[in-house]
Design a protein around this motif. Structure first.
Motif, PDB file in Angstrom:
ATOM      1  N   PRO A  20     -11.972  89.814  27.855  1.00  0.00           N
ATOM      2  CA  PRO A  20     -13.013  90.718  28.346  1.00  0.00           C
ATOM      3  C   PRO A  20     -13.539  91.697  27.289  1.00  0.00           C
ATOM      4  N   MET A  21     -12.816  91.800  26.172  1.00  0.00           N
ATOM      5  CA  MET A  21     -13.228  92.730  25.128  1.00  0.00           C
ATOM      6  C   MET A  21     -12.912  92.103  23.779  1.00  0.00           C
ATOM      7  N   TRP A  22     -13.773  92.390  22.811  1.00  0.00           N
ATOM      8  CA  TRP A  22     -13.558  91.916  21.446  1.00  0.00           C
ATOM      9  C   TRP A  22     -14.132  92.963  20.508  1.00  0.00           C
ATOM     10  N   ILE A  66     -25.738  96.158  12.637  1.00  0.00           N
ATOM     11  CA  ILE A  66     -27.018  95.595  12.191  1.00  0.00           C
ATOM     12  C   ILE A  66     -27.294  95.970  10.741  1.00  0.00           C
ATOM     13  N   ALA A  67     -27.092  97.227  10.381  1.00  0.00           N
ATOM     14  CA  ALA A  67     -27.378  97.681   9.018  1.00  0.00           C
ATOM     15  C   ALA A  67     -26.508  96.959   7.990  1.00  0.00           C
ATOM     16  N   HIS A  68     -25.230  96.825   8.277  1.00  0.00           N
ATOM     17  CA  HIS A  68     -24.330  96.152   7.336  1.00  0.00           C
ATOM     18  C   HIS A  68     -24.655  94.671   7.211  1.00  0.00           C
ATOM     19  N   ILE A  69     -24.924  94.025   8.338  1.00  0.00           N
ATOM     20  CA  ILE A  69     -25.268  92.600   8.285  1.00  0.00           C
ATOM     21  C   ILE A  69     -26.568  92.399   7.523  1.00  0.00           C
ATOM     22  N   ARG A  70     -27.532  93.274   7.726  1.00  0.00           N
ATOM     23  CA  ARG A  70     -28.788  93.165   6.981  1.00  0.00           C
ATOM     24  C   ARG A  70     -28.548  93.325   5.480  1.00  0.00           C
ATOM     25  N   GLU A  71     -27.618  94.210   5.110  1.00  0.00           N
ATOM     26  CA  GLU A  71     -27.374  94.463   3.694  1.00  0.00           C
ATOM     27  C   GLU A  71     -26.595  93.331   3.019  1.00  0.00           C
ATOM     28  N   ASN A  72     -25.551  92.822   3.682  1.00  0.00           N
ATOM     29  CA  ASN A  72     -24.679  91.874   2.981  1.00  0.00           C
ATOM     30  C   ASN A  72     -24.173  90.705   3.821  1.00  0.00           C
ATOM     31  N   GLY A  73     -24.373  90.721   5.123  1.00  0.00           N
ATOM     32  CA  GLY A  73     -24.014  89.599   5.978  1.00  0.00           C
ATOM     33  C   GLY A  73     -22.549  89.477   6.364  1.00  0.00           C
ATOM     34  N   ARG A  74     -21.656  90.206   5.691  1.00  0.00           N
ATOM     35  CA  ARG A  74     -20.219  90.048   5.959  1.00  0.00           C
ATOM     36  C   ARG A  74     -19.839  90.612   7.325  1.00  0.00           C
ATOM     37  N   VAL A  75     -19.053  89.828   8.065  1.00  0.00           N
ATOM     38  CA  VAL A  75     -18.640  90.267   9.394  1.00  0.00           C
ATOM     39  C   VAL A  75     -17.328  89.592   9.773  1.00  0.00           C
ATOM     40  N   CYS A  76     -16.522  90.310  10.539  1.00  0.00           N
ATOM     41  CA  CYS A  76     -15.289  89.759  11.102  1.00  0.00           C
ATOM     42  C   CYS A  76     -15.252  90.130  12.586  1.00  0.00           C
ATOM     43  N   LEU A  77     -15.035  89.137  13.423  1.00  0.00           N
ATOM     44  CA  LEU A  77     -14.877  89.356  14.865  1.00  0.00           C
ATOM     45  C   LEU A  77     -13.410  89.167  15.208  1.00  0.00           C
ATOM     46  N   MET A  78     -12.886  90.031  16.069  1.00  0.00           N
ATOM     47  CA  MET A  78     -11.481  89.910  16.466  1.00  0.00           C
ATOM     48  C   MET A  78     -11.379  89.902  17.983  1.00  0.00           C
ATOM     49  N   PHE A  79     -10.675  88.899  18.474  1.00  0.00           N
ATOM     50  CA  PHE A  79     -10.366  88.780  19.896  1.00  0.00           C
ATOM     51  C   PHE A  79      -8.862  88.898  20.024  1.00  0.00           C
ATOM     52  N   ASN A  80      -8.389  89.639  21.027  1.00  0.00           N
ATOM     53  CA  ASN A  80      -6.961  89.691  21.246  1.00  0.00           C
ATOM     54  C   ASN A  80      -6.660  89.685  22.727  1.00  0.00           C
ATOM     55  N   SER A  81      -5.552  89.049  23.045  1.00  0.00           N
ATOM     56  CA  SER A  81      -5.115  88.958  24.428  1.00  0.00           C
ATOM     57  C   SER A  81      -4.367  90.224  24.811  1.00  0.00           C
ATOM     58  N   VAL A 137       0.385  93.956  20.338  1.00  0.00           N
ATOM     59  CA  VAL A 137      -0.689  94.341  21.258  1.00  0.00           C
ATOM     60  C   VAL A 137      -0.100  94.576  22.643  1.00  0.00           C
ATOM     61  N   PRO A 138      -0.395  95.705  23.274  1.00  0.00           N
ATOM     62  CA  PRO A 138       0.180  95.984  24.593  1.00  0.00           C
ATOM     63  C   PRO A 138      -0.377  95.047  25.669  1.00  0.00           C
ATOM     64  N   ILE A 139       0.384  94.888  26.724  1.00  0.00           N
ATOM     65  CA  ILE A 139      -0.099  94.160  27.900  1.00  0.00           C
ATOM     66  C   ILE A 139      -0.847  95.167  28.755  1.00  0.00           C
ATOM     67  N   MET A 140      -2.096  94.850  29.058  1.00  0.00           N
ATOM     68  CA  MET A 140      -2.930  95.751  29.862  1.00  0.00           C
ATOM     69  C   MET A 140      -3.687  94.930  30.898  1.00  0.00           C
ATOM     70  N   GLU A 141      -4.118  95.605  31.941  1.00  0.00           N
ATOM     71  CA  GLU A 141      -4.832  94.941  33.025  1.00  0.00           C
ATOM     72  C   GLU A 141      -6.294  95.361  33.036  1.00  0.00           C
ATOM     73  N   MET A 142      -7.180  94.378  33.137  1.00  0.00           N
ATOM     74  CA  MET A 142      -8.615  94.631  33.241  1.00  0.00           C
ATOM     75  C   MET A 142      -8.929  95.076  34.670  1.00  0.00           C
ATOM     76  N   THR A 143      -9.590  96.215  34.800  1.00  0.00           N
ATOM     77  CA  THR A 143      -9.952  96.680  36.137  1.00  0.00           C
ATOM     78  C   THR A 143     -11.441  96.591  36.405  1.00  0.00           C
ATOM     79  N   GLY A 144     -12.251  96.388  35.369  1.00  0.00           N
ATOM     80  CA  GLY A 144     -13.684  96.235  35.584  1.00  0.00           C
ATOM     81  C   GLY A 144     -14.490  96.615  34.361  1.00  0.00           C
ATOM     82  N   GLU A 145     -15.760  96.250  34.404  1.00  0.00           N
ATOM     83  CA  GLU A 145     -16.705  96.602  33.337  1.00  0.00           C
ATOM     84  C   GLU A 145     -17.317  97.962  33.643  1.00  0.00           C
ATOM     85  N   ARG A 146     -17.651  98.703  32.623  1.00  0.00           N
ATOM     86  CA  ARG A 146     -18.425  99.935  32.791  1.00  0.00           C
ATOM     87  C   ARG A 146     -19.898  99.543  32.891  1.00  0.00           C
TER      88      ARG A 146
END
Length: 183
Positions: A20-22, A66-81, A137-146
């Motif tokens: 639900p979050m990354w 957006i500004a960083h990607i426009r300047e150099n394109g480097r990006v890292c996405l992280m997903f965790n359970s 990473v702690p175990i947490m429960e999703m209760t909803g989207e804001r």
């Protein structure tokens, strides 16, 4: 040691979709610039193919990604359970920014619910995929989207959102050009 994947296979794509979050991390080229990491949520992320992902980028208080990607394109996405099985997946790559009217923008936006805060679509051509333990990473429960982002955008209306972007998203905190892309 991290496990390295050749591509985003069906199992990994399914796992990513469940999160639900990354997070997205970028940095400017300058040594004195600020590294940025932003949490993301909502139904905004898509795996386009085995080496390309995208998300609908909402208007926020800043414009660093957006500004960083426009300047150099480097990006890292992280997903965790946050569930019972620990896992962290990182997608490293080169990002691009697309605006309304571009075919890529239209394609990605059509895959997700309409959102009045949408300002761009960001794609990442993934060059490295890694999986690590996530034991800390702690175990947490999703209760909803804001829904605050939607409510603010609806209250401001299209003209108010445009004015907000012009005032607050034109430059990054390091002074790099932000949004709109001709800024």
């Amino acid at each position: 040691m991290a496990k390295i994947f050749d591509s985003i296979d069906d199992e990994l794509q399914s796992w990513i979709k469940e999160q639900p979050m990354w997070f997205v991390a970028t940095a400017p080229l300058g040594a004195d610039g600020h590294v940025n990491m932003s949490p993301r949520g909502h139904d905004s992320f898509s795996v386009l193919d085995s080496h390309r992902v995208a998300w609908v980028d909402y208007t926020g208080s800043g414009v660093e990604t957006i500004a960083h990607i426009r300047e150099n394109g480097r990006v890292c996405l992280m997903f965790n359970s946050f569930g019972s099985r620990p896992r962290i997946v990182r997608l490293h790559g080169r990002g691009s920014v697309f605006l309304p009217g571009d075919a890529t923008f239209d394609k990605v936006v059509s895959l997700h619910p309409d959102h009045p805060s949408t300002r761009a679509v960001i794609t990442v051509d993934v060059t490295r995929i890694s999986d690590s333990c996530g034991w800390g990473v702690p175990i947490m429960e999703m209760t909803g989207e804001r829904d605050l982002l939607r409510l603010q955008a609806e209250k401001k209306g299209a003209d108010g959102m445009s004015a907000y972007r012009t005032e607050r998203n034109a430059r990054s905190i390091d002074g790099l050009p932000g949004f709109p892309l001709d800024a």
